[in-house]
Design an enzyme around this catalytic site. Structure first.
Site, PDB file in Angstrom:
ATOM      1  N   GLN A 136      12.395 -15.785   5.954  1.00 33.63           N
ATOM      2  CA  GLN A 136      11.125 -16.335   5.473  1.00 33.63           C
ATOM      3  C   GLN A 136      11.182 -16.216   3.952  1.00 33.63           C
ATOM      4  OE1 GLN A 136       7.621 -14.111   6.551  1.00 33.63           O
ATOM      5  NE2 GLN A 136       6.208 -15.757   5.964  1.00 33.63           N
ATOM      6  N   SER A 193       5.489  -6.360  15.823  1.00 31.15           N
ATOM      7  CA  SER A 193       5.309  -5.964  14.433  1.00 31.15           C
ATOM      8  C   SER A 193       6.409  -4.976  14.059  1.00 31.15           C
ATOM      9  CB  SER A 193       3.934  -5.326  14.246  1.00 31.15           C
ATOM     10  OG  SER A 193       3.780  -4.870  12.917  1.00 31.15           O
ATOM     11  N   ARG A 243       0.810  -1.222   0.000  1.00 32.88           N
ATOM     12  CA  ARG A 243       0.000   0.000   0.000  1.00 32.88           C
ATOM     13  C   ARG A 243       0.842   1.270   0.000  1.00 32.88           C
ATOM     14  NH1 ARG A 243      -4.401  -1.016   4.638  1.00 32.88           N
ATOM     15  NH2 ARG A 243      -2.838  -2.494   5.372  1.00 32.88           N
ATOM     16  N   GLY A 283       2.318 -15.259   4.885  1.00 35.85           N
ATOM     17  CA  GLY A 283       1.528 -14.795   6.010  1.00 35.85           C
ATOM     18  C   GLY A 283       2.291 -14.774   7.327  1.00 35.85           C
TER      19      GLY A 283
END
Length: 457
Positions: A67, A94, A8, A72
């Site tokens: 990762q 986070s 975004r 996810g």
């Protein structure tokens, strides 16, 4: 967790490397975590642009888990299994929420341990919870039944103001015992860590929630607008910290002061000042408007006049800098020295009490104490291929509009006559002149004008 793309933001750069408060978003989260546990117990899960993220925060001493395929948040914890299985408690932070505090992390950890929960999530009440997963509690206590995402919530659940922040504490053994039960049966085909609340609830394991008192500290930075709001909040908090420490900051909302900047008591910072990076300012200084100081050390009782630009430089006590001075990397200004109007320096050491007050370029030079550098002086340090050094010893007087062609040495107490071009070493206490002798041709200008007048006729 710092493996996501942040689509975004519409950016080619990893979201966690965008800067707020003067450093990458991820660096703020790591700094908070390091106040709770040592760096060796912090693991950053990287994926998108992994090497760039590693490089940006490698200096913190934390560990990294790759990762390789981003499927996810739940999949991120699956990738970290080998690294985390040796711990009793795992706290998940986070990487895009830079306002989180060490105090809140400790509260989450302590609440989790005291409640003997398998999973504890950090929640917050928002006036507008749209877009966030809602916390569905079991009755009125701390236990949680499930986390329902916005798209899956019914009309009653959407009215719940308590949201999941994305910060968790887990019992590590139970986490990796049950995490294979996560499903990708969702629109994005990903493993969601939020679904662990339902998994544990069905397994009759305790899931709890603790609510943060400051909802703002768990907000992420999913859009540019959100990022700028976080940046403004961080910078205002920094100004308040300085004010509480005895620093005067006029019109704080106009100043850009990075999180790692240090300023001593009784220093005055005027409007529209930028203090960037790891800059350290001493006490009793005056930093005047439109100055930009980056990764520099400024001693006590320094006056920085308007429009000064300073990068990777050092200024000792009682010096005066500016206005409109540009100090490039490697500049060191001695005690009580003056560097003034439209002076540019680069890799220069200017001694105690020396002055370069006007329209001068000093590059690759070592200048002693009590030296006067006249207006318009240039150290010619670059021959087109290599850089060369100029040495000016104590007590030298350099006249205006002089050019010192390096490599060259001006001896102690020597004088350089104005408008001289110096290409050879000057002995101590000598006078050096490097200019053509003046000659006068009487009446030349009148004769020239008359000749031009006749030509026009």
């Amino acid at each position: 967790m710092a493996a996501g793309k942040g689509t975004r933001l519409k950016s080619k750069h990893p979201k966690v490397l965008h800067e707020v408060g003067g450093k990458p978003i991820l660096a703020h989260v790591i700094a908070a975590a390091q106040k709770v546990v040592p760096a060796k117990d912090i693991f950053v899960i990287v994926g998108h642009e992994a090497e760039r993220v590693r490089e940006a925060v490698a200096g913190t001493g934390v560990n990294f888990v790759l990762q390789a395929e981003q499927r996810g948040t739940g999949h991120a914890l699956m990738a970290a299994r080998d690294a985390l299985m040796g711990y009793g408690q795992v706290i998940v932070l986070s990487g895009d929420a830079p306002l989180i505090t060490a105090e809140t992390i400790r509260k989450l950890s302590d609440f989790h341990a005291a409640g003997k929960a398998t999973m504890t999530l950090l929640s917050a009440d928002l006036d507008n919870p749209f877009g966030y997963g809602r916390v569905i509690r079991k009755g009125r206590g701390a236990e949680v039944q499930a986390i329902v995402e916005e798209k899956s919530a019914n009309s009653r659940q959407k009215k719940i103001r308590e949201i999941n922040s994305g910060f968790y504490a887990f019992d590590a053994t139970a986490l990796y015992q049950h995490i294979p039960q996560l499903s990708t049966a969702n629109p994005h085909g990903e493993y969601y860590l939020t679904d662990m609340a339902g998994v544990f609830h069905r397994a009759r394991r305790r899931v709890a929630a603790i609510k943060t008192e400051d909802a703002g500290e768990v907000l992420g930075s999913n859009t540019r607008a959100e990022m700028m709001m976080l940046d403004a909040r961080l910078r205002l908090a920094k100004c308040r910290e300085l004010l509480d420490a005895g620093v005067t900051v006029f019109y704080p909302h106009t100043c850009v002061i990075d999180s790692d900047v240090e300023v001593g008591a009784d220093t005055v910072i005027e409007p529209f000042v930028q203090l960037l990076g790891r800059t350290k300012i001493g006490s009793d200084c005056q930093i005047r408007s439109y100055s930009v100081i980056e990764n520099s050390i400024v001693g006590d009782r320094i006056t920085i006049k308007p429009g000064t630009i300073m990068e990777d430089s050092r200024v000792h006590a009682d010096a005066v800098i500016g206005p409109y001075t540009h100090m490039r990397p490697g500049t060191e200004v001695g005690e009580g020295a003056h560097v003034g109007n439209f002076v540019e320096t680069k890799k220069v050491k200017l001694g105690k009490g020396s002055k370069a007050n006007h329209l001068t370029y000093l590059g690759d030079a070592e200048i002693g104490e009590g030296v006067n550098i006249g207006a318009g002086t240039i150290t010619c340090n670059y021959d087109g291929v290599n850089k060369h050094q100029t040495v000016i010893e104590d007590g030298v007087f350099v006249g205006s509009d002089s050019t010192l062609v390096a490599p060259v040495k001006i001896g102690r107490g020597a004088y350089i006559a104005a408008a001289s071009c110096i290409t050879e070493d000057v002995p101590a206490d000598a006078l050096a002149l490097g200019r053509a002798r003046q000659s006068i041709k009487a009446g030349w200008a009148r004769t020239k004008r008359e000749a031009q007048k006749e030509k026009r006729q």
